[in-house]
Design a protein around this motif. Structure first.
Motif, PDB file in Angstrom:
ATOM      1  N   GLN A 135       0.844  -1.189   0.000  1.00 31.74           N
ATOM      2  CA  GLN A 135       0.000   0.000   0.000  1.00 31.74           C
ATOM      3  C   GLN A 135       0.882   1.242   0.000  1.00 31.74           C
ATOM      4  N   LEU A 136       0.555   2.205  -0.848  1.00 29.76           N
ATOM      5  CA  LEU A 136       1.398   3.372  -1.039  1.00 29.76           C
ATOM      6  C   LEU A 136       0.968   4.556  -0.184  1.00 29.76           C
ATOM      7  N   THR A 137       1.938   5.385   0.151  1.00 31.59           N
ATOM      8  CA  THR A 137       1.666   6.635   0.842  1.00 31.59           C
ATOM      9  C   THR A 137       1.446   7.733  -0.202  1.00 31.59           C
ATOM     10  N   LYS A 138       0.945   8.880   0.254  1.00 36.83           N
ATOM     11  CA  LYS A 138       0.761  10.014  -0.649  1.00 36.83           C
ATOM     12  C   LYS A 138       2.096  10.474  -1.220  1.00 36.83           C
ATOM     13  N   ILE A 196       5.992  11.149  -5.678  1.00 35.73           N
ATOM     14  CA  ILE A 196       7.328  11.024  -6.268  1.00 35.73           C
ATOM     15  C   ILE A 196       7.263  10.279  -7.599  1.00 35.73           C
ATOM     16  N   ASN A 197       6.351   9.331  -7.730  1.00 32.72           N
ATOM     17  CA  ASN A 197       6.143   8.669  -9.022  1.00 32.72           C
ATOM     18  C   ASN A 197       5.686   9.683 -10.053  1.00 32.72           C
ATOM     19  N   LYS A 198       4.725  10.522  -9.686  1.00 32.10           N
ATOM     20  CA  LYS A 198       4.221  11.535 -10.618  1.00 32.10           C
ATOM     21  C   LYS A 198       5.306  12.542 -10.972  1.00 32.10           C
ATOM     22  N   THR A 204       0.672   9.367 -14.883  1.00 36.72           N
ATOM     23  CA  THR A 204       0.760   7.928 -14.641  1.00 36.72           C
ATOM     24  C   THR A 204      -0.396   7.446 -13.768  1.00 36.72           C
ATOM     25  N   LYS A 205      -0.839   6.265 -14.058  1.00 33.51           N
ATOM     26  CA  LYS A 205      -1.914   5.634 -13.285  1.00 33.51           C
ATOM     27  C   LYS A 205      -1.398   4.425 -12.510  1.00 33.51           C
ATOM     28  N   GLU A 206      -0.142   4.065 -12.747  1.00 30.12           N
ATOM     29  CA  GLU A 206       0.487   2.936 -12.068  1.00 30.12           C
ATOM     30  C   GLU A 206       1.661   3.456 -11.268  1.00 30.12           C
ATOM     31  N   PHE A 207       1.805   2.950 -10.043  1.00 29.79           N
ATOM     32  CA  PHE A 207       2.787   3.502  -9.124  1.00 29.79           C
ATOM     33  C   PHE A 207       3.643   2.407  -8.498  1.00 29.79           C
ATOM     34  N   LEU A 208       4.861   2.800  -8.108  1.00 29.65           N
ATOM     35  CA  LEU A 208       5.787   1.905  -7.425  1.00 29.65           C
ATOM     36  C   LEU A 208       6.067   2.445  -6.028  1.00 29.65           C
ATOM     37  N   CYS A 209       6.254   1.544  -5.062  1.00 29.60           N
ATOM     38  CA  CYS A 209       6.674   1.963  -3.723  1.00 29.60           C
ATOM     39  C   CYS A 209       8.122   2.459  -3.817  1.00 29.60           C
ATOM     40  N   LEU A 210       8.624   3.068  -2.765  1.00 25.67           N
ATOM     41  CA  LEU A 210       9.984   3.615  -2.817  1.00 25.67           C
ATOM     42  C   LEU A 210      11.035   2.555  -3.096  1.00 25.67           C
ATOM     43  N   ASP A 211      10.869   1.374  -2.529  1.00 22.74           N
ATOM     44  CA  ASP A 211      11.850   0.307  -2.768  1.00 22.74           C
ATOM     45  C   ASP A 211      11.856  -0.120  -4.236  1.00 22.74           C
ATOM     46  N   CYS A 260       6.602  22.073  -4.128  1.00 25.26           N
ATOM     47  CA  CYS A 260       5.952  21.310  -5.200  1.00 25.26           C
ATOM     48  C   CYS A 260       4.546  20.902  -4.754  1.00 25.26           C
ATOM     49  N   THR A 261       3.561  21.242  -5.562  1.00 17.28           N
ATOM     50  CA  THR A 261       2.168  20.987  -5.201  1.00 17.28           C
ATOM     51  C   THR A 261       1.800  19.505  -5.208  1.00 17.28           C
ATOM     52  N   LEU A 262       2.611  18.651  -5.828  1.00 20.48           N
ATOM     53  CA  LEU A 262       2.332  17.219  -5.805  1.00 20.48           C
ATOM     54  C   LEU A 262       2.470  16.635  -4.399  1.00 20.48           C
ATOM     55  N   PHE A 263       3.237  17.312  -3.558  1.00 18.03           N
ATOM     56  CA  PHE A 263       3.551  16.810  -2.224  1.00 18.03           C
ATOM     57  C   PHE A 263       2.737  17.494  -1.116  1.00 18.03           C
TER      58      PHE A 263
END
Length: 63
Positions: free
Chosen positions: A10-13, A18-20, A27-34, A59-62
């Motif tokens: 499960q991903l955090t905001k 950071i993926n975006k 993007t509609k698919e995301f990776l965890c930090l690892d 940065c407004t994404l964060f």
């Protein structure tokens, strides 16, 4: 909530943001930090530092 497409975690905001920021805003698919660090061939710590940097830059994404 969204899950990592590689490992299912499960991903955090911040992980989604950071993926975006590094992959694509659309993007509609995301990776965890690892998994993202492996994908980008970098260290997880560098990504964590980048998250802090982008937040400090406003940065407004964060938000």
């Amino acid at each position: 909530m969204k899950n990592c497409i590689e490992c299912g975690k499960q991903l955090t905001k911040d992980e989604i943001a950071i993926n975006k920021k590094l992959i694509s805003k659309n993007t509609k698919e995301f990776l965890c930090l690892d998994c993202l660090s492996r994908y980008l061939d970098t260290d997880r710590e560098i990504l964590e530092d980048k998250i802090v940097q982008f937040k400090e830059e406003g940065c407004t994404l964060f938000q």
